[in-house]
Design a protein around this motif. Structure first.
Motif, PDB file in Angstrom:
ATOM      1  N   LEU A   1      33.106 -12.564 -52.149  1.00  0.00           N
ATOM      2  CA  LEU A   1      33.751 -12.390 -50.851  1.00  0.00           C
ATOM      3  C   LEU A   1      32.761 -12.164 -49.712  1.00  0.00           C
ATOM      4  O   LEU A   1      33.075 -12.432 -48.553  1.00  0.00           O
ATOM      5  CB  LEU A   1      34.727 -11.205 -50.904  1.00  0.00           C
ATOM      6  CG  LEU A   1      35.903 -11.342 -51.870  1.00  0.00           C
ATOM      7  CD1 LEU A   1      36.746 -10.070 -51.844  1.00  0.00           C
ATOM      8  CD2 LEU A   1      36.755 -12.557 -51.529  1.00  0.00           C
TER       9      LEU A   1
ATOM     10  N   LYS B   1      34.901 -15.707 -46.296  1.00  0.00           N
ATOM     11  CA  LYS B   1      36.149 -16.382 -45.942  1.00  0.00           C
ATOM     12  C   LYS B   1      36.293 -16.551 -44.442  1.00  0.00           C
ATOM     13  O   LYS B   1      36.712 -17.609 -43.959  1.00  0.00           O
ATOM     14  CB  LYS B   1      37.340 -15.603 -46.501  1.00  0.00           C
ATOM     15  CG  LYS B   1      38.677 -16.304 -46.292  1.00  0.00           C
ATOM     16  CD  LYS B   1      39.802 -15.529 -46.952  1.00  0.00           C
ATOM     17  CE  LYS B   1      41.137 -16.243 -46.767  1.00  0.00           C
ATOM     18  NZ  LYS B   1      42.248 -15.506 -47.409  1.00  0.00           N
ATOM     19  N   GLU B   2      35.936 -15.519 -43.698  1.00  0.00           N
ATOM     20  CA  GLU B   2      36.094 -15.556 -42.243  1.00  0.00           C
ATOM     21  C   GLU B   2      34.863 -16.093 -41.524  1.00  0.00           C
ATOM     22  O   GLU B   2      34.932 -16.437 -40.343  1.00  0.00           O
ATOM     23  CB  GLU B   2      36.426 -14.157 -41.728  1.00  0.00           C
ATOM     24  CG  GLU B   2      37.727 -13.595 -42.309  1.00  0.00           C
ATOM     25  CD  GLU B   2      37.981 -12.166 -41.880  1.00  0.00           C
ATOM     26  OE1 GLU B   2      37.211 -11.651 -41.029  1.00  0.00           O
ATOM     27  OE2 GLU B   2      38.940 -11.551 -42.381  1.00  0.00           O
TER      28      GLU B   2
END
Length: 211
Positions: free
Chosen positions: A35, A52-53
């Motif tokens: 992550l 993810k971002e």
């Protein structure tokens, strides 16, 4: 261009590159849960990104203004270790970016490489011509000598029984982790060995070199 990019196995770019305002990103290590990614930036500091971002998380980590050379994430994801140009090793909490213990003074020049054992109970560092095995509590367990030049890369066998090391002197060596006994010397490269990795089944050792 100073960015971090994600790719598919087929070579397609995924999303937008992650940017850094700290002089580019020279090395990265991904968290065990996939992550987050921590990166050693061109100004010597460590920064954290949400994969993810694709955004920076928090500020540069504390106490790393001496030029971090290498990073590794512990298997349980609770800490990141890094070796620096001043011969010290630091351990950080990746959530807060704060050091979780005083710096380890190795007494050597640059710390070129660092690697946690698969069990996460210890880690190794490569400095000058030797390997140091440290407990998670920063205690020196054993010092392994045998290389003729700086140790540039390290990896462990899956069960933690063996350590493999590559050096500037072209060779790769296999050691017994419990006592540092040398078990094998791999020769074939003509220049410095820069990276090592064991295949998932442990049957093959892959090396990358300046040659």
């Amino acid at each position: 261009d100073g960015s971090i990019c994600q790719w598919t196995r087929a070579g397609q770019l995924v999303g937008k590159p992650f940017c850094s305002d700290a002089g580019g990103v020279l090395q990265i290590v991904v968290s065990p849960d996939r992550l987050m990614v921590a990166g050693r930036c061109g100004d010597g500091r460590v920064q954290l990104w949400n994969i993810k971002e694709g955004r920076l998380v928090g500020h540069p980590w504390e106490g790393n203004n001496d030029g971090v050379m290498c990073l590794d994430w512990s298997p349980n994801g609770t800490e990141v270790a890094g070796g620096s140009e001043d011969g010290t090793i630091r351990q950080w909490n990746p959530v807060t970016g704060r050091q979780i213990a005083p710096p380890i003074k190795t007494g050597n020049d640059w710390v070129w490489t660092i690697k946690y054992s698969p069990q996460g109970d210890k880690f190794t560092s490569g400095c000058d011509d030797k390997i140091c095995v440290w407990s998670k509590e920063s205690k020196l367990l054993i010092e392994i000598k045998g290389h003729d030049d700086s140790v540039t890369s390290l990896c462990w066998s899956k069960d933690g029984t063996y350590i493999f090391s590559g050096s500037y002197y072209h060779t790769i060596r296999k050691w017994q982790s419990i006592d540092g006994e040398e078990l094998a010397v791999f020769q074939g490269h003509a220049k410095a060995v820069r990276s090592l990795c064991l295949s998932p089944d442990g049957c093959h050792l892959i090396s990358a070199s300046n040659d």
